[in-house]
Enzyme design. Structure first.
Site, short mmCIF file in Angstrom:
data_model
loop_
_atom_site.label_atom_id
_atom_site.label_comp_id
_atom_site.label_asym_id
_atom_site.label_seq_id
_atom_site.Cartn_x
_atom_site.Cartn_y
_atom_site.Cartn_z
N PHE A 55 -31.91 -5.63 7.96
CA PHE A 55 -31.15 -4.41 8.18
C PHE A 55 -30.35 -4.47 9.47
CE2 PHE A 55 -33.18 -2.15 4.81
CZ PHE A 55 -32.26 -1.18 4.52
N TYR B 58 -36.70 -5.44 8.42
CA TYR B 58 -36.06 -4.90 9.62
C TYR B 58 -34.95 -5.82 10.09
CZ TYR B 58 -35.18 -3.99 14.47
OH TYR B 58 -34.56 -3.77 15.66
N PHE C 10 -39.32 -8.71 8.23
CA PHE C 10 -38.21 -9.36 7.55
C PHE C 10 -37.15 -8.34 7.15
CE2 PHE C 10 -36.18 -11.73 4.13
CZ PHE C 10 -36.00 -12.93 4.80
N HIS D 174 28.44 -4.82 -1.76
CA HIS D 174 28.06 -4.55 -0.36
C HIS D 174 28.77 -5.51 0.58
CE1 HIS D 174 24.93 -1.72 -1.27
NE2 HIS D 174 24.14 -2.59 -1.88
N HIS E 240 26.61 -6.13 -7.68
CA HIS E 240 26.15 -5.08 -6.76
C HIS E 240 26.09 -5.62 -5.32
CE1 HIS E 240 23.55 -1.55 -5.66
NE2 HIS E 240 23.18 -2.41 -4.72
N GLU E 241 25.40 -6.74 -5.16
CA GLU E 241 25.24 -7.30 -3.82
C GLU E 241 26.59 -7.72 -3.24
OE1 GLU E 241 22.62 -6.79 -2.25
OE2 GLU E 241 21.40 -6.24 -3.98
N ASP F 152 20.28 2.67 -1.90
CA ASP F 152 21.52 2.73 -1.12
C ASP F 152 21.99 4.16 -0.99
OD1 ASP F 152 21.52 -0.02 -1.13
OD2 ASP F 152 22.76 -0.16 -2.93
N GLN G 258 -27.40 -6.56 9.15
CA GLN G 258 -26.34 -5.95 8.36
C GLN G 258 -25.56 -4.95 9.20
OE1 GLN G 258 -27.82 -4.08 4.85
NE2 GLN G 258 -26.75 -5.62 3.67
ZN ZN Z 1 22.37 -2.12 -2.85
#
Ligand code: ZN
Ligand code: ADP
Ligand code: MG
Length: 620
Positions: free
Chosen positions: A140, A137, A135, A439, A435-436, A511, A143
């Site tokens: 194992f 064995y 059993f 861009h 900020h965006e 950035d 696994q």
């Molecule tokens: Zn930026």
């Protein structure tokens, strides 16, 4: 081990236990009654006994009552004619004479080694002891198999897996966007199918073919497709399978792999992630002879060992051909290189079509638009997008994926998942919006910048907000003007914050990093600086052991270093001024856009461009 066989294993054990138990209880069902010596004499005299067997070594006598007689007539549990046993005193000759006189058969039995060893009881005991061992064995071994290593027993065996026929065959139809590679490899398929043709004409088919290209572009997929097309045995092993903790294992695995392959010609051997074993030798930290080196040497030996037309074709894939040992790339080894590159617009369209097969979609899915929205995506990215889109649809309990689901899936692939849970202060949100928009508006006004596809102030991945810009078509070259516009656009975020709030935040760090990188590359790699001229400075130095470019060899003087720094700063500050000029001129528009963006949280390309045009008209 598969789930099914695991269950059948457990069943097997249970059945075995039941069967053994039944055998044992069946054997012990025969009632053997202990009969005292004196009682035996009485019974003999009464003529109740059919036969006896004397076992002198055990000082015991066993026997059987006549069919209708019993030692204990009062006890109904004891059947008539049952067996009995009696212990004998040292001198029992008189008893034997007495028995014989009654005409009862006497047998003498000396125990043989065998019979005592295999008496039911001892057998049962042995099995009882064996069971736990068996059993354990089994546990194992299971696994080990499930962890996929099974190392204890198959050290030196190659872990090559042959792809069996039961898995659905991958063919060239499942691969798109790499037509040149397919054309080259079709020849190999043809050779494997009809080698005669090539042998007769005296052509040598390359022994080794190296698939080179960025990750996720279909190298592994292509190799599997070749196997599927050619219909020959296909040994698949990943380079990292060779590299083990134990020295010498990798080399013997290579040997084993080729032994197996040579037995099954014609066949294909595919070593995926070749760079794991094929790195330049002499580069390990621990000095000369490390495990990987032995493995590589063995691989080279095997490569030289088989004849060009032997029917074994070695296929390997890597995304780092630059770090491979030059010996591997010598003619006669991997003598053909096939580039598997990122797909272009048409390629992306075809790949999307492949991955949209079998997905339930709304009618308005436009593959052209999706392909345009995904420049630079690899095949794996595109597959991811398709899968993500249906997952998103499923999350909202819809049965079909729609175009917005795909948009979301693309954004997610680029910038990570939206993080709606993240709470951002109003004030911060405002800064992010400006900020965006910085861009976006700067990019809008620059002639060479990529068009803005989307502006969002919803946090996604690690970014607090983002502005997506894509080229209209795939680009392979970048001009100086474009690079300058790119830097200017990147700086737009910081500039907008500064102009509006007269403040600097940490939000622009990425950035700034990127714009500095571009400026430096313009000066040192692309020779785009007027002052320093068309020269390259510094040699990118690959740290072979770590497989990354870590350091730069400085091949220029202190004076030049100083000039480079000046020039980089000059480029950046020029772009900064340009950016500032644009922002200052469009502040009114940005203010209006910010209000809309803060409310809607994102703006698409059409809306953004429409609004910008409207502002332009209003101001003139
Ligand atoms: Zn930026
Ligand atoms: P690589 O080995 O080059 O890193 P893979 O072959 O493992 O990439 O690609 C991963 C997955 O991405 C594939 O299983 C496939 O689903 C998808 N894929 C990648 N490239 C393509 C392509 N050119 N055509 C179709 N699917 C692709
Ligand atoms: Mg791969």
């Amino acid at each position: 081990m598969s789930r099914g066989s695991r269950i059948s294993n457990i069943l097997f054990v249970i059945v075995m236990i039941i069967v053994l138990w039944m055998i044992y209880s069946f054997l012990s069902v025969k009632t053997v009654v202990d009969v005292s010596y004196s009682k035996l004499i009485t019974e003999v005299d009464a003529g109740n006994i059919q036969e006896v067997t004397v076992k002198p070594e055990q000082a015991m006598l066993t026997g059987k009552f006549l069919p209708d007689k019993s030692a204990e007539p009062s006890n109904p549990k004891v059947p008539k004619g049952h067996d009995f046993k009696t212990n004998l005193p040292p001198d029992y000759e008189a008893l034997l004479t007495r028995i014989q006189e009654k005409g009862i058969t006497i047998d003498i039995e000396h125990p043989s080694a065998w019979s005592s060893m295999f008496s039911p009881t001892t057998l049962f005991m042995i099995l009882i002891f064996l069971f736990p061992i068996i059993f354990i064995y089994m546990l194992f071994s299971r696994q080990m198999q499930s962890s996929g290593s099974n190392q204890a027993f198959t050290f030196g065996k190659s872990k090559a897996r042959t792809v069996d026929d039961s898995t659905r065959k991958i063919t060239f139809d499942d691969v798109a966007g790499v037509d040149e590679a397919i054309a080259e490899l079709a020849e190999v398929v043809d050779f494997l199918q009809s080698p005669r043709k090539y042998q007769e004409i005296g052509a040598e088919i390359p022994k080794g073919i190296l698939l080179v290209g960025p990750p996720g572009c279909g190298k592994t997929l292509l190799a599997k497709a070749i196997a599927g097309e050619a219909g020959v045995p296909f040994f698949y092993i990943s380079g990292s399978d060779f590299v083990e903790m134990f020295v010498g294992v990798g080399a013997s695995r290579v040997r084993d792999l080729f032994e197996q392959a040579k037995k099954q010609t014609p066949c294909l051997v595919f070593v995926d992630e070749l760079d794991a074993v094929g790195r330049q030798r002499g580069a390990g930290l621990g000095g000369g002879h490390d495990e990987r080196e032995q493995t590589l040497n063995q691989l080279l030996v095997e490569l030289d060992g088989f004849e060009p037309n032997s029917g074994v074709i070695l296929l390997a894939a890597t995304n780092r051909p630059d770090i491979l040992d030059p010996a591997l790339l010598r003619p006669g080894r991997f003598d053909r290189r096939v580039v598997v590159d990122r797909p272009d617009l048409n390629g992306r369209k075809d790949i999307l079509k492949i991955h949209l097969r079998g997905k339930s979609l709304e009618g308005d899915i436009d593959v052209d638009v999706l392909a345009k929205r995904t420049p630079g995506f690899s095949g794996a990215d595109l597959r991811n997008v398709c899968n993500e889109a249906v997952l998103i649809a499923a999350r909202f309990e819809r049965t079909e994926a729609s175009m917005p689901d795909f948009e979301e899936a693309i954004d997610k692939t680029i910038a990570g998942p939206e993080r709606k849970s993240r709470v951002i202060l109003e004030r911060e949100k405002e800064i992010i919006a400006y900020h965006e928009l910085g861009h976006a508006v700067v990019a809008y006004h620059l002639p060479n910048a990529d068009p803005v596809h989307k502006i969002s102030i919803l946090p996604r991945g690690l970014a607090l907000g983002y502005t997506l810009q894509f080229p209209e078509e795939d680009r392979f070259l970048q001009s100086r003007a474009e690079m300058l516009d790119r830097i200017t656009g990147l700086l737009g975020g910081r500039v907008a914050e500064e102009v509006k709030f007269d403040e600097m935040t940490t939000g622009a760090s990425n950035d700034l990093e990127r714009s500095t990188e571009i400026a430096r590359a313009m000066v040192t790699q692309f020779g785009m600086s007027d002052k320093l001229g068309p020269l390259t400075f510094g040699k990118k130095h690959e740290s072979i052991f770590l497989g990354r470019d870590l350091s730069e060899d400085r091949n220029y003087s202190e004076q030049i270093a100083y000039d480079i720094d000046l020039e980089v700063r000059h480029i950046i500050s020029e772009c900064y001024e340009r950016s500032k000029k644009i922002i200052n001129e469009s502040m009114a528009a940005i203010d209006k856009l910010a209000k809309i963006l803060l409310e809607k949280e994102h703006l698409g390309r059409e809306e953004f461009e429409r609004l910008m045009k409207g502002f332009a008209k209003a101001s003139t």
